[in-house]
Write a protein that holds these residues in place. Structure first.
Motif, PDB file in Angstrom:
ATOM      1  N   VAL A  81     -39.161  -4.019 -35.647  1.00 46.65           N
ATOM      2  CA  VAL A  81     -38.997  -3.940 -34.192  1.00 46.65           C
ATOM      3  C   VAL A  81     -37.680  -3.280 -33.817  1.00 46.65           C
ATOM      4  O   VAL A  81     -37.605  -2.588 -32.796  1.00 46.65           O
ATOM      5  CB  VAL A  81     -39.128  -5.314 -33.501  1.00 46.65           C
ATOM      6  N   GLU A  82     -36.651  -3.459 -34.622  1.00 46.73           N
ATOM      7  CA  GLU A  82     -35.359  -2.831 -34.315  1.00 46.73           C
ATOM      8  C   GLU A  82     -35.463  -1.307 -34.352  1.00 46.73           C
ATOM      9  O   GLU A  82     -34.854  -0.619 -33.529  1.00 46.73           O
ATOM     10  CB  GLU A  82     -34.275  -3.312 -35.293  1.00 46.73           C
ATOM     11  N   GLU A  83     -36.242  -0.771 -35.298  1.00 46.45           N
ATOM     12  CA  GLU A  83     -36.435   0.680 -35.381  1.00 46.45           C
ATOM     13  C   GLU A  83     -37.218   1.182 -34.161  1.00 46.45           C
ATOM     14  O   GLU A  83     -36.881   2.224 -33.583  1.00 46.45           O
ATOM     15  CB  GLU A  83     -37.148   1.040 -36.679  1.00 46.45           C
ATOM     16  N   ALA A  84     -38.255   0.443 -33.773  1.00 48.70           N
ATOM     17  CA  ALA A  84     -39.032   0.819 -32.585  1.00 48.70           C
ATOM     18  C   ALA A  84     -38.171   0.738 -31.329  1.00 48.70           C
ATOM     19  O   ALA A  84     -38.288   1.574 -30.429  1.00 48.70           O
ATOM     20  CB  ALA A  84     -40.262  -0.073 -32.451  1.00 48.70           C
ATOM     21  N   ALA A  85     -37.284  -0.260 -31.271  1.00 45.42           N
ATOM     22  CA  ALA A  85     -36.388  -0.396 -30.115  1.00 45.42           C
ATOM     23  C   ALA A  85     -35.455   0.801 -30.014  1.00 45.42           C
ATOM     24  O   ALA A  85     -35.192   1.304 -28.913  1.00 45.42           O
ATOM     25  CB  ALA A  85     -35.596  -1.692 -30.212  1.00 45.42           C
ATOM     26  N   GLU A  86     -34.962   1.287 -31.144  1.00 44.82           N
ATOM     27  CA  GLU A  86     -34.110   2.493 -31.138  1.00 44.82           C
ATOM     28  C   GLU A  86     -34.889   3.694 -30.628  1.00 44.82           C
ATOM     29  O   GLU A  86     -34.381   4.479 -29.823  1.00 44.82           O
ATOM     30  CB  GLU A  86     -33.571   2.764 -32.537  1.00 44.82           C
ATOM     31  N   ARG A  87     -36.132   3.847 -31.080  1.00 43.12           N
ATOM     32  CA  ARG A  87     -36.959   4.971 -30.607  1.00 43.12           C
ATOM     33  C   ARG A  87     -37.265   4.828 -29.126  1.00 43.12           C
ATOM     34  O   ARG A  87     -37.300   5.815 -28.388  1.00 43.12           O
ATOM     35  CB  ARG A  87     -38.266   5.049 -31.413  1.00 43.12           C
ATOM     36  N   CYS A  88     -37.483   3.590 -28.679  1.00 45.30           N
ATOM     37  CA  CYS A  88     -37.756   3.325 -27.264  1.00 45.30           C
ATOM     38  C   CYS A  88     -36.599   3.804 -26.397  1.00 45.30           C
ATOM     39  O   CYS A  88     -36.797   4.517 -25.413  1.00 45.30           O
ATOM     40  CB  CYS A  88     -38.012   1.833 -27.067  1.00 45.30           C
ATOM     41  N   THR A  89     -35.397   3.417 -26.765  1.00 45.65           N
ATOM     42  CA  THR A  89     -34.213   3.823 -26.006  1.00 45.65           C
ATOM     43  C   THR A  89     -34.046   5.343 -26.033  1.00 45.65           C
ATOM     44  O   THR A  89     -33.806   5.972 -24.997  1.00 45.65           O
ATOM     45  CB  THR A  89     -32.954   3.131 -26.561  1.00 45.65           C
ATOM     46  N   ALA A  90     -34.209   5.938 -27.211  1.00 42.22           N
ATOM     47  CA  ALA A  90     -34.053   7.394 -27.347  1.00 42.22           C
ATOM     48  C   ALA A  90     -35.085   8.155 -26.525  1.00 42.22           C
ATOM     49  O   ALA A  90     -34.810   9.257 -26.044  1.00 42.22           O
ATOM     50  CB  ALA A  90     -34.151   7.791 -28.825  1.00 42.22           C
ATOM     51  N   ALA A  91     -36.272   7.573 -26.326  1.00 47.56           N
ATOM     52  CA  ALA A  91     -37.345   8.238 -25.592  1.00 47.56           C
ATOM     53  C   ALA A  91     -37.302   7.956 -24.091  1.00 47.56           C
ATOM     54  O   ALA A  91     -38.172   8.393 -23.350  1.00 47.56           O
ATOM     55  CB  ALA A  91     -38.698   7.820 -26.166  1.00 47.56           C
ATOM     56  N   GLY A  92     -36.296   7.199 -23.623  1.00 48.17           N
ATOM     57  CA  GLY A  92     -36.142   6.969 -22.195  1.00 48.17           C
ATOM     58  C   GLY A  92     -36.547   5.595 -21.711  1.00 48.17           C
ATOM     59  O   GLY A  92     -36.524   5.326 -20.516  1.00 48.17           O
ATOM     60  N   LEU A  96     -34.832  -4.826 -23.478  1.00 46.80           N
ATOM     61  CA  LEU A  96     -34.360  -5.962 -22.688  1.00 46.80           C
ATOM     62  C   LEU A  96     -33.920  -7.168 -23.504  1.00 46.80           C
ATOM     63  O   LEU A  96     -33.314  -8.083 -22.951  1.00 46.80           O
ATOM     64  CB  LEU A  96     -35.456  -6.418 -21.721  1.00 46.80           C
ATOM     65  N   SER A  97     -34.248  -7.221 -24.792  1.00 44.93           N
ATOM     66  CA  SER A  97     -33.929  -8.413 -25.561  1.00 44.93           C
ATOM     67  C   SER A  97     -33.650  -8.066 -27.012  1.00 44.93           C
ATOM     68  O   SER A  97     -33.962  -6.966 -27.469  1.00 44.93           O
ATOM     69  CB  SER A  97     -35.092  -9.415 -25.508  1.00 44.93           C
ATOM     70  N   ASP A  98     -33.090  -9.022 -27.701  1.00 53.20           N
ATOM     71  CA  ASP A  98     -33.021  -8.960 -29.155  1.00 53.20           C
ATOM     72  C   ASP A  98     -34.393  -9.376 -29.671  1.00 53.20           C
ATOM     73  O   ASP A  98     -35.258  -9.818 -28.905  1.00 53.20           O
ATOM     74  CB  ASP A  98     -31.948  -9.923 -29.677  1.00 53.20           C
ATOM     75  N   PHE A 107     -40.952  -9.977 -31.844  1.00 54.42           N
ATOM     76  CA  PHE A 107     -41.122  -8.962 -30.812  1.00 54.42           C
ATOM     77  C   PHE A 107     -39.832  -8.778 -30.031  1.00 54.42           C
ATOM     78  O   PHE A 107     -38.944  -9.628 -30.045  1.00 54.42           O
ATOM     79  CB  PHE A 107     -42.291  -9.292 -29.868  1.00 54.42           C
ATOM     80  N   ILE A 108     -39.769  -7.644 -29.368  1.00 57.74           N
ATOM     81  CA  ILE A 108     -38.659  -7.299 -28.484  1.00 57.74           C
ATOM     82  C   ILE A 108     -39.265  -6.889 -27.154  1.00 57.74           C
ATOM     83  O   ILE A 108     -40.220  -6.101 -27.110  1.00 57.74           O
ATOM     84  CB  ILE A 108     -37.813  -6.143 -29.068  1.00 57.74           C
ATOM     85  N   TYR A 109     -38.713  -7.434 -26.065  1.00 58.56           N
ATOM     86  CA  TYR A 109     -39.140  -7.000 -24.733  1.00 58.56           C
ATOM     87  C   TYR A 109     -38.505  -5.659 -24.392  1.00 58.56           C
ATOM     88  O   TYR A 109     -37.323  -5.429 -24.674  1.00 58.56           O
ATOM     89  CB  TYR A 109     -38.721  -8.013 -23.668  1.00 58.56           C
ATOM     90  N   ALA A 110     -39.283  -4.787 -23.756  1.00 56.70           N
ATOM     91  CA  ALA A 110     -38.796  -3.469 -23.353  1.00 56.70           C
ATOM     92  C   ALA A 110     -39.541  -3.036 -22.096  1.00 56.70           C
ATOM     93  O   ALA A 110     -40.527  -3.663 -21.686  1.00 56.70           O
ATOM     94  CB  ALA A 110     -39.014  -2.455 -24.477  1.00 56.70           C
ATOM     95  N   ILE A 111     -39.070  -1.966 -21.490  1.00 55.54           N
ATOM     96  CA  ILE A 111     -39.732  -1.360 -20.331  1.00 55.54           C
ATOM     97  C   ILE A 111     -39.883   0.129 -20.612  1.00 55.54           C
ATOM     98  O   ILE A 111     -38.931   0.785 -21.054  1.00 55.54           O
ATOM     99  CB  ILE A 111     -38.911  -1.581 -19.038  1.00 55.54           C
TER     100      ILE A 111
END
Length: 127
Positions: A81-92, A96-98, A107-111
């Motif tokens: 999930v940490e790798e996906a969170a990095e891609r999420c941020t990089a893609a815009g 929202l959470s650890d 899981f990690i919450y994201a928008i």
């Protein structure tokens, strides 16, 4: 007891997005998919995981709930999930959470860039 396989409680979801091309780019980057836009039906859509047979849902042109206030769709990531969170941020997107541990995984919450609430989900893997 029933002879039938367990049924999933949610069989389909539809994620509204304001720009199909940008949304496809975001979801492909975060989840390592190869979504394309399908125009064979009455509305354009992009099947989650790039395959209409996954039973998961699709992206479609629509109006997302503002500020992540709609339902949260949890989507399995192909790695940590940490790798996906990095891609999420990089893609815009916005993380929202650890990582949150639950019995079936993490899981990690994201928008997403449209404001849709996501759960980046890493299931427990068999050892």
């Amino acid at each position: 007891m029933s002879d039938q396989a367990p049924q999933t409680a949610v069989c389909w979801n539809e994620i509204p997005v304001s720009d199909m091309d940008k949304a496809v780019e975001f979801y492909n980057a975060v989840f390592k998919w190869t979504l394309t836009i399908d125009t064979s039906g009455p509305n354009p859509m992009a099947w989650l995981a790039g395959d209409m047979n996954t039973g998961g849902g699709h992206l479609y042109p629509g109006k997302p709930a503002s500020g992540g206030n709609g339902p949260t769709v949890h989507i399995v990531v192909p790695d940590k999930v940490e790798e996906a969170a990095e891609r999420c941020t990089a893609a815009g997107g916005t993380v929202l959470s650890d990582a949150i541990e639950i019995p079936p995984g993490r899981f990690i919450y994201a928008i997403d860039p449209d404001g849709n609430s996501l759960g980046l989900f890493e299931p427990n893997r068999a050892a």
